[in-house]
Design a protein around this motif. Sequence first.
Motif: not given
Length: 393
Positions: A62, A65-70, A78
């Motif tokens: 999880y 995923r958060i870090y890949e979004r921003n 992030s």
Amino acid sequence: MADLLEPLGLDTIEEPALSFQQRAENLWADSIGWLDAHMIELLIGLAVAAVIVFVMMGVRRYGRRIYERNPTLETWQSVIGRTLAKTKTWFMIALALEIVAVYSNAPAAIAGTIGFFFSLAVVVQAAIWARSVILGVIEHRTLTDEETSETLASAMKLIRVLVTFGVVAIASIVVLDNLNVDVTGLVAGLGIGGIAIGLAAQGIFSDLFAALSIIFDKPFRKGDSINFDNTFATVEQIGLKSTRLRNVGGEEVIISNTNLLDKEILNLTRLNRRRIKFGVGVIYQTPADKAARIPEILRDVVQSLGNEFVRAGFVGFGDSSLNYELQFDVMSPDWDVVFQSQHETGIAIFKRFAEEGLEFAYPTQTTFTSAPDGTMIMPYPNVTMVATEKSEE
């Protein structure tokens, strides 16, 4: 047996040391016995450990995923996501083994070995998390605050080195302490070395930390108008060692960050209003009724220009004037607007006083002359004007 033979003067018999094979056989026998006696606890511990590892893997996924979004760390999510994504698999395995060993009451040799590796894994993983959080907070501030991003970006390399060195040093000391190594000398050596480095680069580190204090505490920002000592200036750049300002005369003022923070700073930009004071003086020949109406006249002038009247009134008898003071607020932080409003108010007062027949005072002096007996006389002799007729030719 050795204690009984020694008083008789007989040689003691040394017990033969166990060979590696015998110790391995004993450990295997103990392990088999432990498995037979604690099979249920072992299975429950494995189940609990599997659930915890599964949850931690989900949290790590999880976070990724958060870090890949921003990936630019513009949000706090992030920063947290990148930190969670740095959770290592070997830490999860060590945590699972520790849970199983504790719950199933493992033999001392096995429990001690697992506990050592678990302590080592916890220290290293905590160091990784701490470094990620500290750098993430600083990088987040770099991206979200455009006014300080330039200063922080230039300092990031040095900050990374300092943070990494500090985290690694603390983690190493904790690990060595868990290995029963005397770290007193190491801590003392690091302390002495830190003091030596600090004294050698005292000015540089002092200004650097002062710059970070300005960036995070924000006593002022780029573009703010500030006042300290007798200097009124606008902040143009906040550097790692010094801050550059432009004073009202146009000169560039360069002052070290440490020296600047040691002063009492007035931030004029954060005012939502500015107060203006006017001193007004009228002549002593002003009629009393008109003198009493002056505060009301000043109120009308201020309110007609859209400013906020504060107070006005008589403040004293001057050498050649009746003195009044006017105070009003201009509802704007922009000094150009305030200056223009001050100009308009002064001109409006001048016009209104002319309409009301009020005369501004200026320094005057009257001289009276007296005779030797004290009788007041004119300062010049009486002259009798004689009219003469022009003769006709």
